[in-house]
Write a protein that holds these residues in place. Structure first.
Motif, PDB file in Angstrom:
ATOM      1  N   GLN A 118     -12.852 -41.887 -40.814  1.00 29.35           N
ATOM      2  CA  GLN A 118     -13.841 -40.483 -41.140  1.00 29.35           C
ATOM      3  C   GLN A 118     -13.719 -39.278 -40.039  1.00 29.35           C
ATOM      4  O   GLN A 118     -13.944 -39.685 -38.586  1.00 29.35           O
ATOM      5  CB  GLN A 118     -15.514 -40.873 -41.297  1.00 29.35           C
ATOM      6  N   VAL A 119     -13.863 -38.366 -40.862  1.00 28.86           N
ATOM      7  CA  VAL A 119     -13.496 -36.718 -39.222  1.00 28.86           C
ATOM      8  C   VAL A 119     -14.456 -35.911 -40.359  1.00 28.86           C
ATOM      9  O   VAL A 119     -14.935 -35.927 -41.271  1.00 28.86           O
ATOM     10  CB  VAL A 119     -12.234 -36.614 -39.425  1.00 28.86           C
ATOM     11  N   PRO A 120     -15.018 -35.289 -38.673  1.00 33.29           N
ATOM     12  CA  PRO A 120     -16.299 -33.860 -39.237  1.00 33.29           C
ATOM     13  C   PRO A 120     -16.050 -33.288 -40.457  1.00 33.29           C
ATOM     14  O   PRO A 120     -17.132 -32.870 -41.495  1.00 33.29           O
ATOM     15  CB  PRO A 120     -16.396 -33.080 -38.324  1.00 33.29           C
ATOM     16  N   TYR A 121     -14.728 -32.675 -40.904  1.00 33.25           N
ATOM     17  CA  TYR A 121     -14.740 -31.990 -42.553  1.00 33.25           C
ATOM     18  C   TYR A 121     -13.199 -32.608 -42.881  1.00 33.25           C
ATOM     19  O   TYR A 121     -12.399 -32.447 -42.084  1.00 33.25           O
ATOM     20  CB  TYR A 121     -14.568 -30.593 -41.868  1.00 33.25           C
ATOM     21  N   ASP A 166     -18.110 -27.308 -36.695  1.00 36.52           N
ATOM     22  CA  ASP A 166     -17.708 -28.646 -37.386  1.00 36.52           C
ATOM     23  C   ASP A 166     -19.051 -29.588 -37.910  1.00 36.52           C
ATOM     24  O   ASP A 166     -18.222 -30.458 -37.984  1.00 36.52           O
ATOM     25  CB  ASP A 166     -17.698 -29.364 -35.905  1.00 36.52           C
ATOM     26  N   THR A 167     -20.655 -29.095 -37.409  1.00 40.02           N
ATOM     27  CA  THR A 167     -21.358 -29.871 -38.335  1.00 40.02           C
ATOM     28  C   THR A 167     -21.965 -28.694 -39.398  1.00 40.02           C
ATOM     29  O   THR A 167     -21.934 -27.251 -38.711  1.00 40.02           O
ATOM     30  CB  THR A 167     -21.864 -30.911 -37.027  1.00 40.02           C
ATOM     31  N   VAL A 168     -22.836 -29.541 -39.738  1.00 38.43           N
ATOM     32  CA  VAL A 168     -23.944 -28.241 -40.982  1.00 38.43           C
ATOM     33  C   VAL A 168     -24.840 -28.206 -40.022  1.00 38.43           C
ATOM     34  O   VAL A 168     -25.801 -26.917 -39.907  1.00 38.43           O
ATOM     35  CB  VAL A 168     -24.454 -29.680 -41.865  1.00 38.43           C
ATOM     36  N   PHE A 169     -25.113 -28.827 -38.903  1.00 43.19           N
ATOM     37  CA  PHE A 169     -26.324 -28.348 -37.877  1.00 43.19           C
ATOM     38  C   PHE A 169     -25.650 -27.146 -37.298  1.00 43.19           C
ATOM     39  O   PHE A 169     -26.986 -26.259 -36.978  1.00 43.19           O
ATOM     40  CB  PHE A 169     -26.857 -29.887 -37.176  1.00 43.19           C
ATOM     41  N   PRO A 175     -16.653 -38.288 -44.860  1.00 43.39           N
ATOM     42  CA  PRO A 175     -17.581 -39.147 -45.648  1.00 43.39           C
ATOM     43  C   PRO A 175     -17.945 -39.308 -47.193  1.00 43.39           C
ATOM     44  O   PRO A 175     -17.637 -39.886 -47.731  1.00 43.39           O
ATOM     45  CB  PRO A 175     -18.535 -39.485 -44.950  1.00 43.39           C
ATOM     46  N   GLN A 176     -17.921 -37.341 -47.681  1.00 48.53           N
ATOM     47  CA  GLN A 176     -17.874 -37.301 -48.968  1.00 48.53           C
ATOM     48  C   GLN A 176     -16.632 -37.459 -49.895  1.00 48.53           C
ATOM     49  O   GLN A 176     -17.174 -38.451 -51.132  1.00 48.53           O
ATOM     50  CB  GLN A 176     -19.046 -36.358 -49.491  1.00 48.53           C
TER      51      GLN A 176
END
Length: 273
Positions: A129-132, A35-38, A108-109
């Motif tokens: 906004q959503v995670p991806y 769900d996240t880049v990290f 967001p992007q």
């Protein structure tokens, strides 16, 4: 090979991961989305994945800062890159019309890449906004739309190519725990000493060797207000000796620096479409 990637199987990053694998001649792998880049890059740092694929830069919105930060924090290296066109579509449940849409969901992007189009088409709709991007597909109801790469089951593309520019593209990278031995593009981070001309002298080490700096951007160091690190990409002659000479010289003008990888540059829109 085990691959972690940002998003799910309908995400832009998953499509980029498949293109990177095809280009590298990798036929079989185990994939897992995060769900996240990290989380994506932490899987590589922990040994749960061999490569982590994340977006690095968009032609409209610039650097994906969280990717730079995660690479630095997890001490990973860029080993491959690919630049792909990013087609953002406005997606709804089947039967929903533009006049019905009150909320638009996306990353967001993607929302930023389609800012002007949304203002024109849906001036009163709220952006959420959503995670991806593809996570937005699961949010759809009779009064909402998603900006994503492709529609899911029971969904329809209301408008194709929603981005404000037809040339919208994103640079994706594959990160690994060990650096490449080959390649003639380098990415690095460095913080200059707090003295006049330190940045100029550091960059002169690139120019004096005739190397082409293709990107420079400042990032907050995260340590104190007013302290920055510089993220730089450059093309060099490919010699390990010349790269060692450069990094030794760089140390004269910097407080710290971090090597982010050596890899082959990837031309815009060439392979992997």
């Amino acid at each position: 090979m085990k691959i972690s990637y940002f998003g799910d199987t309908r995400s832009h990053t998953h499509a980029a991961a498949l293109a990177l694998l095809r280009d590298g001649g990798v036929c079989a792998c185990a994939e897992k989305g995060y769900d996240t880049v990290f989380e994506t890059l932490r899987a590589v740092a922990s040994g749960a994945a061999d490569w982590g694929v994340v977006p690095m830069e968009n032609s409209l919105e610039g650097t994906v800062s969280v990717s730079v930060d995660a690479l630095s924090e997890h001490k990973l290296y860029i080993v491959r890159e690919i630049v792909l066109p990013v087609r953002q579509s406005l997606i709804v449940r089947e039967g929903v019309q533009l006049k019905d849409v009150r909320t638009v969901y996306s990353h967001p992007q993607a929302l930023a890449q389609c800012r002007h189009s949304l203002l024109k088409l849906l001036p009163h709709a709220a952006a959420q906004q959503v995670p991806y991007t593809s996570a937005a597909l699961g949010m759809l109801d009779g009064h909402s739309a998603a900006i994503a790469r492709e529609a899911g089951d029971g969904q329809a593309v209301l408008i194709q190519d929603l981005a404000d520019s037809p040339d919208n593209c994103t640079r994706f990278v594959a990160a690994a725990a060990k650096p490449n031995d080959a390649g003639n593009k380098v990415s690095l981070l460095f913080a200059t000493r707090n003295e006049a001309g330190a940045l100029v002298r550091a960059l002169a080490e690139i120019a004096s060797r005739g190397w082409n700096m293709t990107k420079i951007e400042s990032r907050p160091s995260g340590k104190r207000m007013g302290q920055y690190v510089f993220y730089v990409d450059f093309l060099f002659d490919g010699s390990d000796a010349s790269l060692r000479s450069f990094t030794e010289a760089l140390g004269k003008y910097t407080e710290e620096w971090q090597f982010l990888g050596k890899y082959d540059p990837y031309g815009y829109g060439e392979k992997g479409k």
